[in-house]
Design a protein around this motif. Structure first.
Motif, PDB file in Angstrom:
ATOM      1  N   ARG A 298      18.428  -9.064  64.496  1.00  0.00           N
ATOM      2  CA  ARG A 298      19.305  -9.724  63.531  1.00  0.00           C
ATOM      3  C   ARG A 298      19.851 -11.036  64.073  1.00  0.00           C
ATOM      4  N   SER A 299      20.297 -11.030  65.318  1.00  0.00           N
ATOM      5  CA  SER A 299      20.879 -12.225  65.925  1.00  0.00           C
ATOM      6  C   SER A 299      19.852 -13.339  66.056  1.00  0.00           C
ATOM      7  N   ILE A 300      18.637 -12.959  66.419  1.00  0.00           N
ATOM      8  CA  ILE A 300      17.576 -13.959  66.541  1.00  0.00           C
ATOM      9  C   ILE A 300      17.298 -14.597  65.187  1.00  0.00           C
ATOM     10  N   LEU A 301      17.126 -13.770  64.166  1.00  0.00           N
ATOM     11  CA  LEU A 301      16.817 -14.292  62.832  1.00  0.00           C
ATOM     12  C   LEU A 301      17.924 -15.199  62.308  1.00  0.00           C
ATOM     13  N   MET A 302      19.168 -14.823  62.556  1.00  0.00           N
ATOM     14  CA  MET A 302      20.289 -15.579  62.010  1.00  0.00           C
ATOM     15  C   MET A 302      20.530 -16.879  62.765  1.00  0.00           C
ATOM     16  N   ASN A 303      20.377 -16.840  64.074  1.00  0.00           N
ATOM     17  CA  ASN A 303      20.789 -17.979  64.890  1.00  0.00           C
ATOM     18  C   ASN A 303      19.678 -18.954  65.242  1.00  0.00           C
ATOM     19  N   ILE A 304      18.443 -18.489  65.232  1.00  0.00           N
ATOM     20  CA  ILE A 304      17.355 -19.344  65.685  1.00  0.00           C
ATOM     21  C   ILE A 304      17.134 -20.538  64.754  1.00  0.00           C
ATOM     22  N   VAL A 305      17.593 -20.419  63.501  1.00  0.00           N
ATOM     23  CA  VAL A 305      17.367 -21.506  62.545  1.00  0.00           C
ATOM     24  C   VAL A 305      18.494 -22.541  62.534  1.00  0.00           C
ATOM     25  N   TRP A 306      19.549 -22.327  63.325  1.00  0.00           N
ATOM     26  CA  TRP A 306      20.651 -23.293  63.285  1.00  0.00           C
ATOM     27  C   TRP A 306      20.256 -24.691  63.742  1.00  0.00           C
TER      28      TRP A 306
END
Length: 397
Positions: A308-316
């Motif tokens: 979840r953290s990867i999916l949410m934060n990697i696109v910032w």
């Protein structure tokens, strides 16, 4: 790709990596440190909210500060104030000195982030911006992973090897974050500033609308993140009763995989576009968070949280890069600052709501955050779907 950047862009990317390494010596360890020196969850809420709200306030002023004194001096000012704030946190002479420490760290956060993004954007230009932001994020995240692993293991190491008390062990780990500023400040002195040709922003309806379109979904995400993210270390502790080292391991793998993934993300952006990439990743992350409270096994919960953290934060970094293409040089820091101010103010409100919800249930905060993430993703897609293949606003308008 890294070789295509100029010297100052490389220095900025390296400084971000160093900052992320030592950030975890304060961020990850802070809740445990505050608890060890006698402060309650309510006190923590006050400290974290103050840092968040002050950061948000200075996000609003970050662009104006850089227009007056330049990007370089703005970053130096923030770093010096952040260093003083960290000293006050480590010494923690009393409640009010500690409060002042969080305030100054918040000032640094508010000044630094918009001006770093704006300066790096100016250094690399439109064609390399997605790649530069992704590489900066990727390296920073990998160094962040090392930092969180070290921060998780060092307290027990200091206690076992040197026989120090838990309180002193946490304090010593926090003191290692001084190195962030001792490296950053001298390095900033050797870079050249990028002059802004027009030192005044021409405020017009079109500009305000653009800023608000980026700010509204970020504010909704900030509210959702504020409800859960600051409490995740304690959640794993309360829910599963695992060790600090095990919790740090979760954050380590999250940051490591996310850092590696960010290097290949620009290729996906080139293929399907930034808006579709952001929408796909954020909506998937929201769905994972919705089922997170039902998981009763620590390893499975850790796996879900990492994904979840990867999916949410990697696109910032893609989100930041995409946004900066819509603004001129003199507008960039202010636009980014206002967007982050919206997000950070709402994150501060979320901190308070999260403390209240976690006091009622360990599930409600996650359902609330997932719902807010989904709403924010739909709003973002509605505003920007037509710009999915644009390097900058000028290529579509």
């Amino acid at each position: 790709m890294f070789q295509k950047f100029n010297r100052d862009a490389k220095i900025l990317i390296a400084l971000n990596a160093v900052g992320q390494l030592f950030l975890q010596f304060s961020f990850f360890i802070m809740p445990f440190y505050l608890r060890a020196i006698g402060y309650s969850m309510a006190d923590m809420g006050t400290f974290f909210s103050l840092r968040t709200f002050v950061g948000a306030l200075f996000f609003l002023f970050a662009g104006q500060i850089s227009l007056k004194i330049g990007y370089k001096k703005s970053l130096l000012l923030g770093a010096v104030l952040g260093f003083i704030g960290r000293i006050l946190q480590v010494t923690a002479l009393n409640y009010y000195f500690l409060l002042l420490g969080f305030l100054l760290v918040g000032v640094n956060m508010g000044i630094r982030q918009p001006n770093f993004s704006a300066l790096l954007s100016e250094e690399v230009g439109d064609k390399l911006r997605h790649h530069a932001f992704s590489i900066s994020f990727g390296l920073g995240t990998m160094f962040n992973a090392v930092g969180v692993l070290l921060a998780g293991f060092m307290p027990n190491f200091l206690e076992d090897i040197f026989g120090v008390t838990p309180q002193l062990a946490y304090r010593l780990v926090l003191a290692f974050s001084f190195l962030q500023f001792l490296i950053t400040i001298p390095a900033l002195l050797i870079i050249k500033d990028v002059p802004v040709e027009n030192p005044k922003i021409q405020w017009r309806r079109e500009l305000i609308v653009k800023i608000l379109k980026f700010s509204v979904p970020s504010a909704i995400i900030g509210l959702g993140a504020g409800i859960t993210i600051p409490y995740m270390q304690l959640y794993f502790d309360m829910r599963f009763g695992v060790t600090l080292a095990a919790i740090s391991g979760v954050f380590f793998f999250q940051q490591l995989v996310m850092g590696l993934g960010s290097f290949i993300l620009p290729k996906l952006v080139d293929r399907i576009g930034p808006v579709k990439t952001i929408t796909l990743f954020q909506s998937s992350a929201a769905l994972l968070f919705a089922v997170f409270p039902s998981i009763n096994i620590f390893t499975l919960a850790a796996f879900f949280y990492i994904i979840r953290s990867i999916l949410m934060n990697i696109v910032w970094p893609i989100n930041d890069s995409f946004m900066l293409g819509f603004f001129s040089a003199e507008e960039k820091a202010t636009a980014v600052g206002i967007r982050r101010a919206f997000s950070t103010f709402m994150r501060g409100i979320g901190n308070y709501i999260g403390g209240f919800l976690f006091g009622i249930s360990l599930s409600y905060p996650f359902y609330t955050t997932a719902t807010l993430y989904i709403i924010a993703t739909f709003v973002f897609y509605f505003f920007f779907a037509k710009y999915n293949k644009c390097l900058s606003a000028s290529t579509c308008l």
